[in-house]
Design an enzyme around this catalytic site. Structure first.
Site: not given
Lengths: 179, 608
Positions: B81, B143-144, B193, B505
């Site tokens: 993502e 959940f999640q 949802k 760097m």
């Protein structure tokens, strides 16, 4: 930092979930300690008002104001520190009081225009509205008698005069639509 | 704050169908049909002009993905993502439009975080849509489930949690408006949802967004503009600073007009590169930590700075106490909270840059700055001797040569996307950016892993452009999984890995400030050619400068993405360097007796 750097902000916000969190996060991120914070509804539906006292210098105060304005739900910000605003705070003080000391305590409260709102054989609950200084004063006088419990609301502030701070904000046209 | 209050927005929302005057509304406007929240999401995206979205599905965003079926909006399936957020960001930077990314709840949403923060720090307009567990489960550690609006509070311009289908359309419209107006930035819309599944009436005619607390447009007063013009007329050694705002506000033409009228030379910030053409006689190049030495010296000597759409970042100013002490300062900036934040200025102009310049230019007197410009030219020629391009050839491949030759071989026309590190600074120094949106790079947050996905987003925004990704071997591996997305989606990029086997760097900092102790900076890399080939893409390796033209030609001829592994000098450093917190003119310069170095380009005269 001396208390002379204390600044009082009045922040009008939309009354939506999470808005207070957004405002406070600005101060948290910069590690400022907020000395006093009060929030409640206003005369306008769906608008809440936050009175916020924090120790910052002039430059920080300007930047804080600009950053508050970046928040989408913030409608109007006033730094009223230098405008001699009306500032009040409410305190409830529970203090030890016996038959012997009660009348003397009530006399002291009278001087401060505080009211006794509960009396039991061993305690008094006193209500006082006033400037934070005045409340500090009463607390100092009552402390030797034994303060059992103390609660203060934090300051609320209002500018003097007839102007409504929101008048110019909500009655104007919506912001220009971006291209 | 109570949760029970009725929002003013909601009160103003249309309450029924067919309220358009005179019955002139189009057919759909009279429809009383209901749609699911998920369908409404796509309707609004289409009405906002969105043609491509970048995302990754999951349980809590299934209804939205389901409603995507057979819609004309292109969906790009990323591998992580973070890539989706960077792609949306790259798309936004290359197009000037709002980029959109999608993720599911919980880990999907948290994986966006680095990309959102990158967009925030560089004022890039993106809208992130995340799924959330059903509203009945909010706060239950389902959940999640994750409080993503809480997580992204400090890294979004604004964010929303939407729990009702009827709020989806107005909220998304507000999100797009906020993302692109004023100082742009990322907005996150988290949709439960059940809100995606529930139905709501289609809004008959969307009202214009009304946000009483949102003031995107500021305009400086006539007095302040006049004061600025007076300072410009009085200055002997003025400099213009072109920041990212020039590009965001599409004010390049106005900047050019101001420069042509006044003869004032222009220095750019990293993100401002391209806002003013690099080959213009008054273009000085980049300022700051790895800016050109003559630019930093000129800044310290100047008597007026005209800062346009930049924010005096610490990478630009060095030590604030000694920064441009002789200079008065004019600052034009759309975000008032940036004015007098780092540097105290003499004239602060809070305003939209294009309009402010348009108002300022007629007030400014025609003038020249010939002696000052000649002085800067002299500074420039005395520093050129330290430029790696002019040093004797020793046969080794330096990153600066790769960048220079890419510039030459692409005729300076490619859309360049860089990652973060040494290669980024070399790209900024040696490619010459002629137009706005030609360079896309992560400035404020300095996000490694940005380049490859951002370039993919840019590819959709500018399908006609030749897109080059310049990336270090370290940063490339932070998002190398997106090569797989390149292959699946048929995205053609040219990826130049500046491979020096180090986190370059950091290695440079260890060399300069930590007595050459190279702790945790050497990289054992995979075979990047094989890695490209494993994805069905084209892989090439270049170890000598003479091989560069052929590799570039092959990459351009290839139908798919080509990854070129440029094996460059391992311990080269970026010069000059202003150490963090040092005075701007206290630069570490390339040692002049450095014999490790090479040659004037075989394809160009020494004059470049």
């Amino acid at each position: 930092m001396s208390p002379s750097h204390q600044r009082t902000f009045i922040v009008h916000v939309e009354d939506r979930p999470g808005v207070l969190n957004r405002v406070i996060s600005l101060f948290r991120r910069r590690a400022y300690n907020i000395d006093s914070l009060t929030v409640a509804r206003t005369e306008r539906p769906a608008i809440s008002r936050i009175t916020l006292v924090v120790v910052v210098d002039d430059r920080e105060a300007r930047l804080l104001e600009a950053n508050l304005y970046k928040l989408i739900n913030v409608l109007y910000v006033e730094d009223v520190t230098h405008q001699g605003p009306l500032v009040r705070e409410l305190a409830l003080i529970k203090v030890k009081a016996t038959e012997e000391t009660r009348s003397q305590l009530l006399q002291v409260c009278d001087v401060f225009r505080a009211r006794a709102i509960d009396v039991t054989p061993s305690a008094l609950v006193v209500e006082l509205t006033g400037t934070p200084d005045k409340i500090d004063g009463l607390i100092e006088v009552l402390r030797p008698s034994g303060i059992i419990e103390l609660v203060r609301t934090g300051a609320v502030a209002m500018e003097r005069g007839a102007r409504s701070p929101l008048a110019g904000v909500l009655d104007v046209e919506p912001p220009e639509q971006a291209a | 704050m109570t949760t029970a209050g009725t929002s003013p927005k909601r009160e103003q929302a249309p309450t029924g169908q067919g309220d358009s005057p005179g019955g002139s509304a189009p057919e759909y406007a009279r429809s009383t049909a209901k749609k699911t929240g998920a369908e409404i999401v796509w309707d609004v995206l289409a009405s906002e002009g969105v043609d491509v979205v970048f995302g990754y599905p999951g349980g809590a965003i299934m209804p939205i993905y389901n409603a995507l079926h057979q819609r004309p909006i292109r969906h790009v399936l990323v591998r992580h993502e973070q890539g989706a957020a960077h792609m949306a960001d790259g798309y936004a930077r290359a197009s000037g439009k709002v980029g959109v990314c999608l993720a599911t709840s919980g880990p999907g949403a948290t994986n966006l975080v680095t990309g959102i923060a990158t967009a925030m720090l560089d004022s890039s307009p993106i809208v992130c849509i995340t799924g959330q567990v059903s509203s009945s489960l909010l706060g239950s550690d389902a959940f999640q489930e994750l409080d993503i609006t809480g997580v992204t509070l400090p890294i979004t311009k604004h964010n929303y949690l939407v729990t009702r289908a009827e709020d989806i359309a107005p909220t998304l419209r507000e999100a797009f408006f906020i993302a692109r107006s004023g100082r742009p930035g990322p907005v996150l819309v988290d949709i439960t949802k059940d809100a995606q599944q529930a139905t709501a009436a289609i809004e008959p005619r969307p009202r214009p967004v009304r946000l009483p607390g949102h003031r995107p447009a500021h305009h400086p007063s006539a007095e302040d503009l006049t004061r600025a013009a007076e300072l410009i007329a009085a200055a002997e050694r003025p400099l213009i600073f072109a920041g990212h705002g020039i590009i965001k506000a599409e004010a390049s033409a106005q900047l050019m007009e101001l420069v042509e009228k006044t003869g004032i030379p222009v220095a750019s910030t990293l993100l401002g590169l391209g806002g003013f053409p690099a080959t213009h006689r008054l273009s000085l190049g980049m300022m700051g930590m790895h800016g050109e030495a003559w630019v930093n010296t000129a800044i310290q000597e100047s008597d007026l700075l005209i800062a346009l759409g930049m924010r005096f970042d610490d990478r630009v100013t060095g030590n604030l106490k000694t920064y441009a002490r002789k200079a008065r300062k004019i600052h034009v900036e759309i975000d008032p909270s940036e004015l007098n934040k780092n540097v105290q200025v003499d004239v602060a102009l809070a305003g939209e840059l294009r309009r402010t310049l348009t108002d300022l230019i007629p007030r400014v007197a025609q003038r020249t700055c010939t002696p000052w410009v000649q002085h800067i030219q002299a500074l420039k020629s005395s520093s050129a001797a330290r430029d790696i391009q002019y040093m004797p050839h020793n046969g080794r491949l330096h990153a600066a040569h790769v960048i220079h030759d890419l510039w030459w071989l692409t005729r300076g026309k490619a859309l360049m996307v860089t990652d973060v590190g040494q290669h980024q600074m070399w790209e900024a120094q040696y490619y010459r950016h002629e137009r706005p949106r030609q360079l896309i790079t992560s400035g404020g947050l300095g996000t490694m892993g940005f380049a490859l996905p951002a370039a993919m987003g840019a590819r959709f925004a500018q399908p006609g452009e030749e897109v080059w990704v310049v990336v270090g071997d370290g940063g490339f591996q932070m998002s190398a999984a997106e090569l797989s997305t390149c292959a699946q989606e048929g995205i053609k990029l040219h990826v130049a890995i500046i491979n020096n086997g180090y986190l370059g760097m950091v290695r440079q900092l260890q060399q300069f400030f930590y007595e050459n102790r190279y702790t945790a900076t050497p990289l054992q890399n995979p075979d990047f050619v094989k890695l490209a080939e494993a994805h069905g893409l084209n892989g090439l390796r270049v170890t000598r400068r003479e091989e560069i033209p052929e590799a570039v030609a092959q990459a351009r001829a290839s139908a798919c993405t080509t990854v070129i592994d440029f094996r460059v000098e391992q311990e080269d450093s970026v010069y000059p360097m202003v150490p963090s917190g040092a005075d701007l003119d206290e630069m570490i310069r390339r040692p002049q007796d450095d014999s490790e170095v090479c040659a004037i380009s075989p394809w160009s005269s020494g004059a470049v």
